[in-house]
Write an enzyme that holds these catalytic residues in place. Structure first.
Site, PDB file in Angstrom:
ATOM      1  N   PRO A  95       0.832  -1.209   0.000  1.00  0.00           N
ATOM      2  CA  PRO A  95       0.000   0.000   0.000  1.00  0.00           C
ATOM      3  C   PRO A  95       0.862   1.253   0.000  1.00  0.00           C
ATOM      4  O   PRO A  95       1.709   1.430   0.882  1.00  0.00           O
ATOM      5  CB  PRO A  95      -0.792  -0.121   1.302  1.00  0.00           C
ATOM      6  CG  PRO A  95       0.050  -0.978   2.191  1.00  0.00           C
ATOM      7  CD  PRO A  95       0.765  -1.929   1.285  1.00  0.00           C
ATOM      8  N   SER A 124      -4.252   1.808  -0.492  1.00  0.00           N
ATOM      9  CA  SER A 124      -4.101   2.599   0.717  1.00  0.00           C
ATOM     10  C   SER A 124      -5.380   3.350   1.065  1.00  0.00           C
ATOM     11  O   SER A 124      -6.169   3.719   0.186  1.00  0.00           O
ATOM     12  CB  SER A 124      -2.963   3.615   0.533  1.00  0.00           C
ATOM     13  OG  SER A 124      -2.915   4.545   1.600  1.00  0.00           O
ATOM     14  N   GLN A 146      -5.730  -1.495   2.772  1.00  0.00           N
ATOM     15  CA  GLN A 146      -4.941  -1.048   3.936  1.00  0.00           C
ATOM     16  C   GLN A 146      -5.699   0.049   4.657  1.00  0.00           C
ATOM     17  O   GLN A 146      -6.140   1.030   4.044  1.00  0.00           O
ATOM     18  CB  GLN A 146      -3.569  -0.539   3.488  1.00  0.00           C
ATOM     19  CG  GLN A 146      -2.721   0.056   4.602  1.00  0.00           C
ATOM     20  CD  GLN A 146      -2.965   1.554   4.795  1.00  0.00           C
ATOM     21  OE1 GLN A 146      -3.354   2.255   3.866  1.00  0.00           O
ATOM     22  NE2 GLN A 146      -2.751   2.042   5.999  1.00  0.00           N
ATOM     23  N   TYR A 148      -5.926   2.974   7.634  1.00  0.00           N
ATOM     24  CA  TYR A 148      -5.460   3.860   8.705  1.00  0.00           C
ATOM     25  C   TYR A 148      -6.662   4.126   9.600  1.00  0.00           C
ATOM     26  O   TYR A 148      -7.709   4.562   9.118  1.00  0.00           O
ATOM     27  CB  TYR A 148      -4.935   5.184   8.148  1.00  0.00           C
ATOM     28  CG  TYR A 148      -3.552   5.093   7.534  1.00  0.00           C
ATOM     29  CD1 TYR A 148      -2.485   4.563   8.249  1.00  0.00           C
ATOM     30  CD2 TYR A 148      -3.314   5.558   6.238  1.00  0.00           C
ATOM     31  CE1 TYR A 148      -1.222   4.485   7.691  1.00  0.00           C
ATOM     32  CE2 TYR A 148      -2.050   5.489   5.673  1.00  0.00           C
ATOM     33  CZ  TYR A 148      -1.012   4.950   6.408  1.00  0.00           C
ATOM     34  OH  TYR A 148       0.242   4.877   5.851  1.00  0.00           O
ATOM     35  N   THR A 174      -2.550  -0.743   9.461  1.00  0.00           N
ATOM     36  CA  THR A 174      -1.201  -0.249   9.725  1.00  0.00           C
ATOM     37  C   THR A 174      -1.140   0.293  11.148  1.00  0.00           C
ATOM     38  O   THR A 174      -1.917   1.190  11.510  1.00  0.00           O
ATOM     39  CB  THR A 174      -0.807   0.841   8.719  1.00  0.00           C
ATOM     40  OG1 THR A 174      -0.805   0.266   7.405  1.00  0.00           O
ATOM     41  CG2 THR A 174       0.573   1.386   9.012  1.00  0.00           C
ATOM     42  N   ARG A 183       9.675  13.658   9.168  1.00  0.00           N
ATOM     43  CA  ARG A 183      10.085  13.611   7.765  1.00  0.00           C
ATOM     44  C   ARG A 183      10.827  14.891   7.372  1.00  0.00           C
ATOM     45  O   ARG A 183      10.219  15.899   7.000  1.00  0.00           O
ATOM     46  CB  ARG A 183       8.852  13.427   6.870  1.00  0.00           C
ATOM     47  CG  ARG A 183       7.933  12.252   7.274  1.00  0.00           C
ATOM     48  CD  ARG A 183       8.314  10.965   6.616  1.00  0.00           C
ATOM     49  NE  ARG A 183       7.443   9.886   7.044  1.00  0.00           N
ATOM     50  CZ  ARG A 183       6.263   9.591   6.486  1.00  0.00           C
ATOM     51  NH1 ARG A 183       5.817  10.305   5.469  1.00  0.00           N
ATOM     52  NH2 ARG A 183       5.547   8.566   6.930  1.00  0.00           N
ATOM     53  N   LYS A 253       0.161  -4.485  10.093  1.00  0.00           N
ATOM     54  CA  LYS A 253       1.397  -4.093   9.408  1.00  0.00           C
ATOM     55  C   LYS A 253       2.182  -3.123  10.291  1.00  0.00           C
ATOM     56  O   LYS A 253       1.645  -2.104  10.726  1.00  0.00           O
ATOM     57  CB  LYS A 253       1.078  -3.426   8.072  1.00  0.00           C
ATOM     58  CG  LYS A 253       2.286  -2.933   7.298  1.00  0.00           C
ATOM     59  CD  LYS A 253       1.855  -2.384   5.942  1.00  0.00           C
ATOM     60  CE  LYS A 253       3.016  -1.819   5.161  1.00  0.00           C
ATOM     61  NZ  LYS A 253       3.422  -0.484   5.667  1.00  0.00           N
ATOM     62  N   SER A 275       7.474  -5.059   9.327  1.00  0.00           N
ATOM     63  CA  SER A 275       7.709  -3.850   8.529  1.00  0.00           C
ATOM     64  C   SER A 275       8.107  -2.701   9.425  1.00  0.00           C
ATOM     65  O   SER A 275       7.606  -2.576  10.545  1.00  0.00           O
ATOM     66  CB  SER A 275       6.423  -3.476   7.769  1.00  0.00           C
ATOM     67  OG  SER A 275       6.526  -2.207   7.154  1.00  0.00           O
ATOM     68  N   HIS A 277       7.849   0.310   7.904  1.00  0.00           N
ATOM     69  CA  HIS A 277       7.248   1.329   7.029  1.00  0.00           C
ATOM     70  C   HIS A 277       8.275   1.876   6.033  1.00  0.00           C
ATOM     71  O   HIS A 277       8.269   3.056   5.685  1.00  0.00           O
ATOM     72  CB  HIS A 277       6.674   2.476   7.864  1.00  0.00           C
ATOM     73  CG  HIS A 277       5.422   3.073   7.292  1.00  0.00           C
ATOM     74  ND1 HIS A 277       4.169   2.746   7.751  1.00  0.00           N
ATOM     75  CD2 HIS A 277       5.220   3.984   6.295  1.00  0.00           C
ATOM     76  CE1 HIS A 277       3.260   3.434   7.065  1.00  0.00           C
ATOM     77  NE2 HIS A 277       3.873   4.181   6.177  1.00  0.00           N
ATOM     78  N   ARG A 280      10.177   5.014   7.049  1.00  0.00           N
ATOM     79  CA  ARG A 280       9.508   6.313   6.965  1.00  0.00           C
ATOM     80  C   ARG A 280       8.885   6.777   8.273  1.00  0.00           C
ATOM     81  O   ARG A 280       8.357   7.872   8.337  1.00  0.00           O
ATOM     82  CB  ARG A 280       8.414   6.249   5.889  1.00  0.00           C
ATOM     83  CG  ARG A 280       8.978   6.042   4.500  1.00  0.00           C
ATOM     84  CD  ARG A 280       7.881   5.797   3.472  1.00  0.00           C
ATOM     85  NE  ARG A 280       6.917   6.890   3.375  1.00  0.00           N
ATOM     86  CZ  ARG A 280       7.140   8.043   2.759  1.00  0.00           C
ATOM     87  NH1 ARG A 280       8.318   8.272   2.192  1.00  0.00           N
ATOM     88  NH2 ARG A 280       6.204   8.965   2.695  1.00  0.00           N
ATOM     89  N   GLY A 310      12.352  -2.657   2.087  1.00  0.00           N
ATOM     90  CA  GLY A 310      13.699  -2.826   1.566  1.00  0.00           C
ATOM     91  C   GLY A 310      13.845  -3.781   0.402  1.00  0.00           C
ATOM     92  O   GLY A 310      14.959  -3.974  -0.088  1.00  0.00           O
TER      93      GLY A 310
END
Length: 380
Positions: A95, A124, A146, A148, A174, A183, A253, A275, A277, A280, A310
């Site tokens: 996603p 997503s 996915q 949120y 997630t 970020r 996730k 994961s 992410h 991120r 990755g």
């Protein structure tokens, strides 16, 4: 698929005058030229000083396959089984939100490309097209959704029910994004795709979300998304409520600790995705591939363990599967391919991953994905 077919496909790629980037590095370099500075920075970057972003690939590169030889690998079986369904390849498209940053057709182009290869596409929550639009465009191809979590949990429930009605086959919640990571690249570029409305499609088409707003103008919709999309109080009680409103398999996730994997089992979760992410969220955390083996050992086959973060080549897929993952996710590579060539670009990169994975399986000395746990992986 026989090795002769793989060889023919490779020769076709080499002889083709219509060259498309093959390596991840080439994809990234060409995507720079197609995307805006802010859009490319958003996709490429990791959190903080990007230690975790780099570590994901560095850790994979330090793992070595110990291949077996003189085994008949003339017929390959790359299929996997998850939640009563069989998928032809051992990877899914992860996603990724805001796909209009890469190409105007965004999620529609990606879903169609995935459908052409019967690869599951995971849409997503913050996608550029709605659940229903993606479902219509990709027909009966395999799709997952996915989620949120929203502060107004009825919005979450509504989206899950919409996905179930539209034929999606699983829900991925997630759990590592209860707030946005630090970020720095986005800060330097003063860039927020959420504020630009690039990821609003599922919200503005949701009846529960829409009814919660006094007005449906863009400013109100975007503010409503910002008010809902991050949920720092998310905890295990929400999982129990989610399970009550859907019959679809639920995966979490963002699992990196074996104890969280065991808690997921205790709370009735159907699968987990190891994961970070893609580097991120929290910088400085363990690489996803280093987190995988202890989680696989702790779960001990009770539920499927999948892998994300990755993956850049077919050999990476082989390493993750050999370490116990039941399937892996590919993210940034297909986004770059989308930026370069739209739907056709995504189809090309999927095809390359299919071929690379089959070659890697054969040269590792296995004829089936199911045999991969018998292949040794060592730290070099």
């Amino acid at each position: 698929m026989s090795t002769s077919i793989v060889k023919d496909s490779l020769l076709q790629n080499i002889s083709s005058t219509d060259y498309f980037p093959v390596s991840f590095e080439e994809l990234e370099q060409q995507a720079i030229q197609k995307m805006s500075q802010g859009g490319f920075g958003y996709v490429r970057s990791g959190a903080g000083g990007e230690q975790t972003l780099r570590k994901n690939q560095e850790s994979l590169s330090k793992l070595s396959i110990v291949p077996r030889v003189l085994r008949d690998v003339s017929k390959l079986d790359t299929s996997i089984s998850l939640f009563g369904r069989t998928y032809v390849q051992p990877f899914l498209l992860a996603p990724v939100g805001m796909l209009k940053l890469a190409h105007e057709e965004g999620d529609i182009a990606v879903a169609k490309a995935a459908a052409a290869h019967q690869i599951p596409y995971v849409q997503s929550t913050v996608s550029s097209f709605s659940i229903e639009e993606v479902a219509e465009a990709s027909l009966n191809s395999p799709k997952w959704f996915q989620l949120y979590w929203s502060n107004n949990e009825e919005i979450s429930f509504s989206m899950v029910k919409r996905a179930e009605k539209a034929g999606y086959e699983a829900i991925i919640l997630t759990v590592d994004t209860v707030m946005l990571g630090w970020r720095e690249e986005d800060m330097r570029n003063r860039f927020s795709p959420l504020r630009l409305g690039v990821g609003k499609a599922n919200y503005e088409t949701d009846p529960v979300f829409s009814s919660s707003l006094a007005s449906l103008d863009d400013e109100s919709v975007i503010q409503g998304i910002l008010d809902n999309v991050h949920h720092p109080s998310l905890n295990w009680t929400h999982i129990a409520r989610l399970k009550k409103i859907t019959s679809l398999p639920i995966l979490l996730k963002g699992i990196l600790h074996p104890e969280d994997a065991l808690l997921a089992i205790e709370n009735g979760v159907d699968g987990i995705i190891v994961s970070n992410h893609g580097g991120r969220q929290l910088d400085g955390v363990i690489s996803a591939i280093d987190a995988l083996p202890p989680i696989v050992r702790s779960v001990n086959g009770q539920i499927p363990v999948l892998f994300d973060s990755g993956i850049r080549r077919g050999s990476d897929i082989v390493k993750a599967l050999a370490l116990g993952a039941k399937a892996v996710f590919i993210g940034r590579p297909y986004v770059y391919a989308l930026a370069i060539g739209g739907q056709v670009g995504v189809e090309r990169v999927i095809s390359n991953y299919i071929q690379d994975t089959k070659v890697s399986l054969s040269l590792a000395g296995v004829s089936s994905v199911k045999e991969l746990p018998t292949i040794n992986i060592v730290h070099s």
